[in-house]
Design a protein around this motif. Sequence first.
Motif, short mmCIF file in Angstrom:
data_model
loop_
_atom_site.label_atom_id
_atom_site.label_comp_id
_atom_site.label_asym_id
_atom_site.label_seq_id
_atom_site.Cartn_x
_atom_site.Cartn_y
_atom_site.Cartn_z
N ILE A 82 0.85 -1.19 0.00
CA ILE A 82 0.00 0.00 0.00
C ILE A 82 0.89 1.25 0.00
O ILE A 82 2.06 1.17 0.37
N PRO A 83 0.37 2.41 -0.40
CA PRO A 83 1.18 3.63 -0.37
C PRO A 83 1.61 3.98 1.05
O PRO A 83 0.85 3.83 2.01
N LEU A 84 2.83 4.43 1.19
CA LEU A 84 3.35 4.81 2.49
C LEU A 84 2.67 6.09 2.96
O LEU A 84 2.56 7.06 2.21
N PHE A 85 2.20 6.08 4.20
CA PHE A 85 1.60 7.28 4.79
C PHE A 85 2.05 7.35 6.24
O PHE A 85 2.02 6.36 6.96
N ASP A 86 2.50 8.52 6.65
CA ASP A 86 2.86 8.71 8.05
C ASP A 86 2.41 10.10 8.48
O ASP A 86 2.22 11.00 7.64
N SER A 87 2.19 10.26 9.76
CA SER A 87 1.71 11.53 10.28
C SER A 87 2.16 11.66 11.73
O SER A 87 2.28 10.66 12.45
N SER A 88 2.39 12.89 12.15
CA SER A 88 2.72 13.12 13.56
C SER A 88 1.51 12.87 14.44
O SER A 88 1.64 12.66 15.65
N ASP A 89 0.31 12.88 13.83
CA ASP A 89 -0.91 12.56 14.56
C ASP A 89 -1.18 11.06 14.36
O ASP A 89 -1.55 10.62 13.27
N THR A 90 -1.00 10.30 15.40
CA THR A 90 -1.14 8.84 15.27
C THR A 90 -2.56 8.43 14.93
O THR A 90 -2.76 7.35 14.35
N MET A 91 -3.55 9.25 15.26
CA MET A 91 -4.92 8.90 14.91
C MET A 91 -5.10 8.81 13.40
O MET A 91 -5.73 7.89 12.88
N PHE A 92 -4.51 9.78 12.66
CA PHE A 92 -4.61 9.74 11.21
C PHE A 92 -3.96 8.48 10.65
O PHE A 92 -4.48 7.83 9.75
N ARG A 93 -2.78 8.15 11.19
CA ARG A 93 -2.08 6.95 10.73
C ARG A 93 -2.89 5.69 11.03
O ARG A 93 -3.02 4.81 10.18
N ASP A 94 -3.48 5.63 12.22
CA ASP A 94 -4.26 4.45 12.60
C ASP A 94 -5.51 4.31 11.73
O ASP A 94 -5.88 3.20 11.33
N VAL A 95 -6.16 5.43 11.43
CA VAL A 95 -7.34 5.39 10.58
C VAL A 95 -6.96 4.91 9.18
O VAL A 95 -7.66 4.09 8.56
N TYR A 96 -5.84 5.42 8.67
CA TYR A 96 -5.38 5.02 7.34
C TYR A 96 -5.12 3.51 7.28
O TYR A 96 -5.58 2.82 6.37
N LEU A 97 -4.42 3.00 8.27
CA LEU A 97 -4.12 1.58 8.29
C LEU A 97 -5.36 0.73 8.53
O LEU A 97 -5.50 -0.37 7.99
N PHE A 98 -6.29 1.26 9.33
CA PHE A 98 -7.54 0.53 9.57
C PHE A 98 -8.34 0.39 8.28
O PHE A 98 -8.92 -0.67 8.01
#
Length: 237
Positions: free
Chosen positions: A1-17
């Motif tokens: 999947i495309p790499l996505f990271d964020s300083s806000d872990t909620m955004f990262r968790d939602v993306y991975l979910f």
Amino acid sequence: IPLFDSSDTMFRDVYLFRWRTYKSHIHPTDRTDNIPLVVTEFSPNVGWAGKYNTINCAAGHHLIEAGWLRNRTTADSYSRWWVDPTARHNYYYWYATALLRNFEKSGDTALLREVVPLYKAQFLQYATGELPGHFGGSAFSDEGDCLWNSPGNEGQEQSLSGAGCRTLVQSIMFGESSALAKLCTAIGDGAGAAQMAAEADRWQRRVLQLWNPSIESFDTLRMPHPAQPPSPPPPPP
């Protein structure tokens, strides 16, 4: 999947979910050809689905999501599935639009040469109301110069705008014919591109005629089903 990271872990968790959920809807078929996988809308089997619990209503979304995967097996297999004769088409959908989006990422015309001619024929069935096949009722109205449709055929069950020449389905047809014109061009089908460009002009006109200035919005043209006789006049008092 495309790499996505964020300083806000909620955004990262939602993306991975979201990707985890999508993966749970990728299911193997029992086929030994080039359709090994499909994508489902519902986790449990539902009665209005077709083979492998597939439903084409949200197939455009499924295809575009698959187009982001580095391994193209899911996207290619699922693209082939919806032009396979055993697939059930219960709804209007935006297959060509999704296919074009994925082609713009991959640039590969091999899949297009397989599926575009088949979908072009399918599109013309949708244009007359011959498809979709579950809710029934779709038909082209010569009187209104538009496609008469019920909300259920669009996944809009119980829509307040009701049955008739609905804006959404005319818009779907405009978008699909426009995308098909580009896809035909990509595979060198000049005649098909011209045919679909002409279709797009007609469907755009059908969308625009549904503008209702009194509400400053597009509206449903409410009219009897084209295949049904008009209602008899009321009896005299």
